[in-house]
Scaffold this motif. Structure first.
Motif, PDB file in Angstrom:
ATOM      1  N   ILE A 223      -2.044 -12.876   8.222  1.00  0.00           N
ATOM      2  CA  ILE A 223      -0.654 -14.070   8.501  1.00  0.00           C
ATOM      3  C   ILE A 223       0.609 -12.633   8.556  1.00  0.00           C
ATOM      4  O   ILE A 223       0.595 -11.503   7.432  1.00  0.00           O
ATOM      5  CB  ILE A 223      -0.944 -14.508   6.640  1.00  0.00           C
ATOM      6  CG1 ILE A 223      -0.036 -16.372   6.921  1.00  0.00           C
ATOM      7  CG2 ILE A 223      -0.537 -13.626   6.084  1.00  0.00           C
ATOM      8  CD1 ILE A 223       0.080 -16.270   5.850  1.00  0.00           C
ATOM      9  N   VAL A 224       1.684 -13.556   8.986  1.00  0.00           N
ATOM     10  CA  VAL A 224       2.886 -12.825   9.013  1.00  0.00           C
ATOM     11  C   VAL A 224       3.625 -12.914   7.620  1.00  0.00           C
ATOM     12  O   VAL A 224       4.686 -14.432   7.429  1.00  0.00           O
ATOM     13  CB  VAL A 224       3.762 -12.636  10.099  1.00  0.00           C
ATOM     14  CG1 VAL A 224       4.812 -11.997  10.220  1.00  0.00           C
ATOM     15  CG2 VAL A 224       2.444 -12.002  11.478  1.00  0.00           C
ATOM     16  N   CYS A 258      -3.038 -15.513  -0.016  1.00  0.00           N
ATOM     17  CA  CYS A 258      -2.834 -14.954   1.118  1.00  0.00           C
ATOM     18  C   CYS A 258      -4.149 -13.529   1.148  1.00  0.00           C
ATOM     19  O   CYS A 258      -5.533 -14.139   1.589  1.00  0.00           O
ATOM     20  CB  CYS A 258      -2.243 -14.934   2.196  1.00  0.00           C
ATOM     21  SG  CYS A 258      -1.251 -13.939   2.783  1.00  0.00           S
ATOM     22  N   ALA A 259      -4.149 -12.778   0.046  1.00  0.00           N
ATOM     23  CA  ALA A 259      -4.643 -11.532  -0.122  1.00  0.00           C
ATOM     24  C   ALA A 259      -5.535 -11.298  -1.220  1.00  0.00           C
ATOM     25  O   ALA A 259      -6.209 -10.963  -1.362  1.00  0.00           O
ATOM     26  CB  ALA A 259      -2.983 -10.701  -0.056  1.00  0.00           C
ATOM     27  N   LYS A 260      -4.783 -12.091  -1.947  1.00  0.00           N
ATOM     28  CA  LYS A 260      -5.749 -11.890  -3.456  1.00  0.00           C
ATOM     29  C   LYS A 260      -6.317 -13.029  -3.759  1.00  0.00           C
ATOM     30  O   LYS A 260      -7.589 -13.438  -4.040  1.00  0.00           O
ATOM     31  CB  LYS A 260      -5.189 -11.957  -5.301  1.00  0.00           C
ATOM     32  CG  LYS A 260      -4.304 -10.581  -5.038  1.00  0.00           C
ATOM     33  CD  LYS A 260      -3.399 -10.544  -6.305  1.00  0.00           C
ATOM     34  CE  LYS A 260      -3.038  -9.526  -6.343  1.00  0.00           C
ATOM     35  NZ  LYS A 260      -2.345  -9.160  -7.868  1.00  0.00           N
ATOM     36  N   LEU A 297      -2.414  -7.884   6.810  1.00  0.00           N
ATOM     37  CA  LEU A 297      -1.093  -8.045   6.549  1.00  0.00           C
ATOM     38  C   LEU A 297       0.094  -7.465   7.898  1.00  0.00           C
ATOM     39  O   LEU A 297       0.162  -6.504   7.921  1.00  0.00           O
ATOM     40  CB  LEU A 297      -0.675  -7.689   5.322  1.00  0.00           C
ATOM     41  CG  LEU A 297      -1.732  -8.161   3.613  1.00  0.00           C
ATOM     42  CD1 LEU A 297      -1.594  -7.698   2.906  1.00  0.00           C
ATOM     43  CD2 LEU A 297      -1.226  -9.555   3.465  1.00  0.00           C
ATOM     44  N   GLY A 298       0.878  -8.750   8.074  1.00  0.00           N
ATOM     45  CA  GLY A 298       1.713  -8.525   9.074  1.00  0.00           C
ATOM     46  C   GLY A 298       3.262  -8.300   8.285  1.00  0.00           C
ATOM     47  O   GLY A 298       2.796  -9.519   7.528  1.00  0.00           O
ATOM     48  N   PRO A 374      -4.965  -3.707   6.034  1.00  0.00           N
ATOM     49  CA  PRO A 374      -4.638  -2.873   7.343  1.00  0.00           C
ATOM     50  C   PRO A 374      -3.110  -3.295   7.137  1.00  0.00           C
ATOM     51  O   PRO A 374      -3.403  -4.625   6.957  1.00  0.00           O
ATOM     52  CB  PRO A 374      -4.997  -3.208   8.448  1.00  0.00           C
ATOM     53  CG  PRO A 374      -6.454  -3.767   7.961  1.00  0.00           C
ATOM     54  CD  PRO A 374      -6.673  -4.251   6.981  1.00  0.00           C
ATOM     55  N   ILE A 375      -2.533  -2.987   7.721  1.00  0.00           N
ATOM     56  CA  ILE A 375      -0.508  -3.435   7.916  1.00  0.00           C
ATOM     57  C   ILE A 375      -0.413  -3.327   8.583  1.00  0.00           C
ATOM     58  O   ILE A 375      -0.602  -2.307   9.244  1.00  0.00           O
ATOM     59  CB  ILE A 375       0.249  -2.592   6.969  1.00  0.00           C
ATOM     60  CG1 ILE A 375      -0.341  -2.731   4.990  1.00  0.00           C
ATOM     61  CG2 ILE A 375       1.908  -3.134   7.195  1.00  0.00           C
ATOM     62  CD1 ILE A 375       0.661  -2.447   4.127  1.00  0.00           C
TER      63      ILE A 375
END
Length: 475
Positions: A223-224, A258-260, A297-298, A374-375
């Motif tokens: 996602i951005v 979105c990440a947790k 993650l964008g 990753p970013i």
């Protein structure tokens, strides 16, 4: 560092969005989007530059030339978005053979020239019929419509596209549409709708990520987010209160979900304390969120958020005209926080702080709060008034000076051990800049909208080519 490698090499590229670049707004059975409606409306109070995105910068007819130019500039990836109404003209139902053929050719042209397609499924443009019928992202019905659209995108292009993002900037999309009010549906200070529309987008994103993984699509999906590190001014009385409220508003609502895979623990509490209706929050959604955690993650990085105690009513300011206007891009959110200004701030013509260190602080902040992802810097740029010479060439030294600092901080972040795997300049070439039209330019390549959309690489194009050549990084 994570174990996920999105590519064999660090990705260097440029980015665009469908509505801002494609043009061809009503050709080959394309449907009618919210941005088509908004920018062509006779009563649009924000179209101050008197130009719609109907033609944008005509990527629809120039994509082969554009992608070849990017390859000549050393790019190894290209970020672009898909237009929902070009693929499914009515928003639901029949697919457009012409629209799908166009994107197939864009993807195949990228691969021909060695550019990894970095594809965003939704970048602000939705079918206008959904706005008319039930208010767009305010209504949970759009979650399923978006899911069906995303499945079509994966089915049609997933054999070649290995890098996907579900949504571009769900927070900023809702902020501009419902708080700032200078984008469709141009509601001003409608904070209730802001929270609801961000939330619904994130549920939709998780649903697509879950489907992507269950169906074993090759590649990665993220996602951005328009991240800015929250910094609290030293004179703030209640630093913890201000920080926690600002962080929820700007970052953690998106990134926690979105990440947790969870709804932020303070979301319902903070909203209830401020009198919001929290009935849109459903903790059963956490089952889906846990199965829809992104692969990467964008981060779209331009600025930080420098905050202090709230001083009164909600005030939102923006600057669509540029030209050294005194208007600043800012918000004071009643009972939550005020954006304030540190000393010695440099701002661009549109009132946004120019602070390149923000990109390093953002990478550090996200990496430490959400480890293991990753970013990718999916957007970073510097808007200026370009002045071409008689040949159309632009010596954009001011853009180069700022971008050089941003790039240096990205490389420093990698040297310091943060897992950054790509950097995309906004924008690959000049695009139609929403309500700023053609006045506000970001591109590495000039597009002359008055001369058949002629492409002329700027000085920054050659600067970026040298950056890429000097920094070939194997992951």
């Amino acid at each position: 560092m994570s174990n996920v490698k999105l590519n064999d090499k660090f990705m260097w590229g440029g980015a665009i969005a469908a509505y801002q670049a494609e043009g061809g707004w009503n050709v080959d059975d394309k449907g009618y989007s919210n941005w088509d409606h908004f920018s062509n409306s006779d009563n649009n109070p924000f179209n101050i530059n008197n130009v719609s995105g109907n033609d944008a910068t005509d990527f629809y007819h120039h994509y082969k030339e554009d992608i070849k130019l990017l390859a000549e500039g050393g790019h190894n990836s290209f970020r672009f978005s898909l237009s929902w109404t070009r693929i499914i003209p009515e928003g639901v139902g029949k697919r457009s053979a012409a629209g799908i053929a166009f994107y197939n050719d864009v993807i195949n042209t990228c691969l021909k020239y060695g550019l990894e397609p970095n594809v965003t499924i939704h970048h602000y443009d939705i079918p206008q019929k959904f706005e008319d019928e039930f208010g767009g992202w305010k209504d949970k019905r759009l979650i399923d419509y978006y899911f069906d659209y995303a499945k079509v995108c994966l089915e049609e292009f997933g054999d070649r596209v290995k890098l996907w993002t579900t949504l571009n900037e769900p927070r900023f999309y809702s902020y501009c549409g419902y708080v700032m009010g200078n984008w469709p549906p141009h509601k001003h200070k409608d904070l209730q709708s802001y929270w609801e529309t961000v939330y619904n987008q994130l549920i939709a994103s998780a649903k697509v990520v879950k489907y992507f993984k269950e169906n074993n699509y090759e590649g990665y999906i993220g996602i951005v987010h328009d991240h800015g590190t929250v910094e609290v001014s030293p004179e703030t009385r209640d630093k913890e209160y201000v920080y926690n409220h600002a962080e929820l508003f700007f970052n953690s609502l998106v990134l926690d979900m979105c990440a947790k895979g969870k709804i932020p623990t303070n979301l319902e509490k903070f909203l209830k304390e401020s009198g919001y209706d929290t009935s849109f929050i459903n903790y059963q959604d956490e089952n889906l969120l846990k199965e829809g955690i992104v692969d990467f993650l964008g981060i779209n990085s331009y600025q930080r958020f420098y905050v202090t105690d709230s001083t009164g009513e909600t005030i939102v300011t923006h600057n669509n005209t540029g030209k050294k206007s005194n208007e600043k891009e800012s918000i004071k959110l009643k009972d939550w926080f005020d954006i304030t200004e540190p000393e010695h701030v440099s701002r661009n013509f549109w009132g946004r702080e120019v602070y390149p260190e923000a990109i390093y602080k953002g990478i550090k902040d996200v990496s430490e709060k959400y480890p293991g992802f990753p970013i990718v810097i999916t957007e970073n740029g510097h808007a200026v008034y370009d002045t071409p010479d008689e040949t159309g060439y632009v010596e954009d030294d001011d853009r180069i000076e700022v971008l050089q600092q941003f790039v240096d901080y990205v490389l420093k972040a990698r040297d310091d051990g943060y897992d950054v795997q790509g950097y995309f300049v906004w924008s690959a070439f000049d695009v139609w800049s929403w309500v700023n039209g053609y006045v506000k330019r970001y591109g590495l390549i000039r597009v002359d909208e008055n001369d058949n959309f002629k492409r002329i690489p700027k000085k920054s194009f050659y600067w970026f080519k040298d950056i890429i050549k000097t920094n070939q990084i194997t992951l």
